[in-house]
Enzyme design. Structure first.
Site, mmCIF file in Angstrom:
data_model
loop_
_atom_site.group_PDB
_atom_site.id
_atom_site.type_symbol
_atom_site.label_atom_id
_atom_site.label_comp_id
_atom_site.label_asym_id
_atom_site.label_seq_id
_atom_site.Cartn_x
_atom_site.Cartn_y
_atom_site.Cartn_z
ATOM 1 N N HIS A 253 0.834 -1.204 0.000
ATOM 2 C CA HIS A 253 0.000 0.000 0.000
ATOM 3 C C HIS A 253 0.872 1.258 0.000
ATOM 4 C CE1 HIS A 253 -3.745 2.205 1.271
ATOM 5 N NE2 HIS A 253 -2.838 3.043 1.734
ATOM 6 N N GLU A 254 1.792 1.306 0.962
ATOM 7 C CA GLU A 254 2.609 2.525 1.093
ATOM 8 C C GLU A 254 3.554 2.698 -0.091
ATOM 9 O OE1 GLU A 254 1.415 4.474 3.061
ATOM 10 O OE2 GLU A 254 0.378 3.178 4.500
ATOM 11 N N HIS A 257 1.736 4.500 -2.742
ATOM 12 C CA HIS A 257 1.778 5.953 -2.521
ATOM 13 C C HIS A 257 3.138 6.510 -2.951
ATOM 14 C CE1 HIS A 257 -1.994 6.715 -0.491
ATOM 15 N NE2 HIS A 257 -1.760 5.849 0.464
ATOM 16 N N GLU A 283 -4.770 7.683 -2.958
ATOM 17 C CA GLU A 283 -5.203 6.409 -2.391
ATOM 18 C C GLU A 283 -5.495 5.390 -3.491
ATOM 19 O OE1 GLU A 283 -4.782 5.987 0.639
ATOM 20 O OE2 GLU A 283 -5.932 4.229 1.236
HETATM 21 ZN ZN ZN Z 1 -3.141 5.126 1.843
#
Ligand code: ZN
Length: 497
Positions: A253-254, A257, A283
């Site tokens: 997830h990170e 980003h 996101e």
């Molecule tokens: Zn996030």
């Protein structure tokens, strides 16, 4: 070319932003707890210097005199002018008061959460709300006061549009979650999953996605996040527990980003446009890597053997099919950050409703716990046993950040729309993912999303990348296909095709 004076001012603003990001990163990864009080002051000072520079009349004059020669410079002038005009409407004193109130609310919120005592946090949330109302009053012309708050996170999105999109999302998600709950449950992996193994696997997956040692770091943080000082200095954070594999998905997830920030056009260097255009689009990048790549069947065809090799008995005697179901367990629960792909957006829908009601004044802060618990029952069918696992679970309201939550669900929606467009453009996408090759995905995202930074507005960006406006149907359709297969569900009652 922008004038040297204007460029210098944009550079200074960017540097102050990077300094603030570094202070925030340090606060959450390195700072000893007792440093918190003083750190709040330092961060407020940096933020108010930024506010002062951004609102300086000289900046307005330089923007008026600018004669941009190309599209990128024109975008810089347009976006910085909007930032300047917005910030200029907020008195410096109010801006500083908001910063200080956020910093001061943190400790009481953490204590309220630890001791299940909403009363401790209540006056601080009331203060944050009062300051947000005063902030909203600085602007005119918004259809709804909440529009003004959302504009800081998702420019161009209105409360009315979010309501429509979320209503449709709820209509699709609630019955899908109920059908999955009635199906045979996914197996639970026995564990444990030693942390060293998760860190090594997480790092290797991150590298395969595009993490590069020379420009990135991974550190531990209690609440994982990603930030960047510039595209060549990207900070992602992780948190692991031996009980499950969530930490590995949090890394994906990170890194999603981080890739966004890393792949922004270098031509935007030292301007305030060299960052993501909105939190929803941001996101969408993390969700795309975490869920659409990282929880997919082809992904685990590649990484499954490594997982088994790393954790051995922790995986138990699961077949590949069972492992995939375990990785995609759907279960309505109390905690947003632990929620699965299907129920996650329902947590967001609740927060959106409550925030709108609080800012409208139709919900008093004192009545928040009760409204929270009723909403959880309605949307997720779960009983909330205490406020710690209820309305005190998220940090956002301690910061006074209202209007932020919707962007999480917008991210899920946009990720699905982008994935649909990407799949159409790359017919052998699944084969590439199954081969552990992510370069095509990374390049497509750079070309269609990342490189623009803030030069193209979120709605326009989505339109260019997918040919569509914001639309929850691709997400609902993809979830139905995926979970229909995993859980053997009947045809499509919840989806409108
Ligand atoms: Zn996030």
């Amino acid at each position: 070319m922008l004038s040297p004076e204007l460029s210098a001012r944009l550079g200074e603003l960017t540097d102050l932003g990077a300094a603030g990001a570094l202070l925030g990163w340090d606060q959450q990864t390195q700072m000893p707890p007792a440093g918190g009080e003083a750190r709040g002051e330092v961060m407020a000072t940096i933020a108010s210097l930024g506010h002062e520079r951004l609102t300086a009349p000289e900046l307005g004059t330089l923007l008026d005199a600018a004669e941009p020669e190309d599209e990128q410079d024109a975008a810089i002038v347009r976006v910085v002018r909007r930032d300047h005009e917005k910030a200029s409407r907020v008195p410096a004193e109010l801006a500083r008061e908001m910063e200080l109130a956020s910093a001061r609310a943190h400790e009481p919120w953490a204590r309220a959460r630890a001791t299940d005592d909403f009363g401790l946090f209540r006056p601080f949330l009331e203060k944050n709300l009062e300051l947000r109302r005063r902030y909203v009053d600085c602007f005119e012309g918004a259809e709804h006061p909440y529009d003004t708050l959302m504009d800081n996170f998702e420019p161009g999105l209105t409360t009315a549009r979010v309501r429509e999109v979320f209503d449709r999302l709820r209509e699709g998600l609630v019955p899908l979650a109920a059908e999955i709950a009635a199906a045979e449950p996914a197996p639970v992996l026995p564990g444990p999953f030693p942390i060293a193994g998760q860190q090594a696997l997480g790092r290797d997956i991150a590298r395969s996605f595009g993490f590069d040692e020379s420009a990135w770091r991974i550190d531990l943080a209690v609440h994982p996040f990603a930030s960047s000082l510039n595209p060549q200095d990207v900070r992602v954070t992780a948190r692991y527990t031996e009980e499950n594999l969530q930490g590995i998905f949090a890394v994906m997830h990170e890194v999603g980003h981080g890739l966004y920030e890393h792949q922004i056009d270098p031509g935007l260097a030292r301007t305030t446009l060299q960052t993501g255009v909105s939190l929803g689009i941001h996101e969408s990048q993390s969700r795309l890597w975490e869920n659409l790549v990282g929880r997919s069947e082809p992904f685990w065809r590649h990484w499954g053997p490594r997982l088994r090799e790393t954790f051995g008995a922790g995986i138990g005697d699961c077949s590949d099919a069972e492992l995939l179901r375990a990785i995609n367990t759907v279960e309505p629960g109390l905690i947003r950050v632990d929620a699965d792909e299907v129920t996650y957006s329902l947590h967001v829908i609740l927060r959106f409703r409550l925030e709108v009601a609080m800012i409208e004044g139709s919900l008093a802060v004192a009545d928040l716990p009760e409204a929270w618990n009723a909403g959880m029952q309605e949307l997720l069918g779960v009983e909330v046993p205490d406020d710690t696992r209820g309305c005190l679970q998220d940090i956002h309201w301690s910061f006074g950040e209202l209007g932020y939550f919707p962007t999480y669900a917008i991210g899920n929606i946009v990720a699905a729309q982008l994935w649909e467009a990407l799949s159409a453009a790359v017919p052998d996408l699944d084969d590439q993912v199954a081969a552990g090759e992510y370069g095509t995905i990374r390049d497509w995202l750079r070309e269609h999303v990342h490189r623009y930074g803030r030069t193209v507005e979120p709605t326009e960006l989505l339109e260019r990348a997918t040919g569509q406006a914001l639309d929850p149907e691709p997400l609902l359709a993809q979830l139905r296909v995926k979970y229909g297969g995993l859980y053997g569900l009947a045809a499509t009652p919840g989806a409108r095709s």
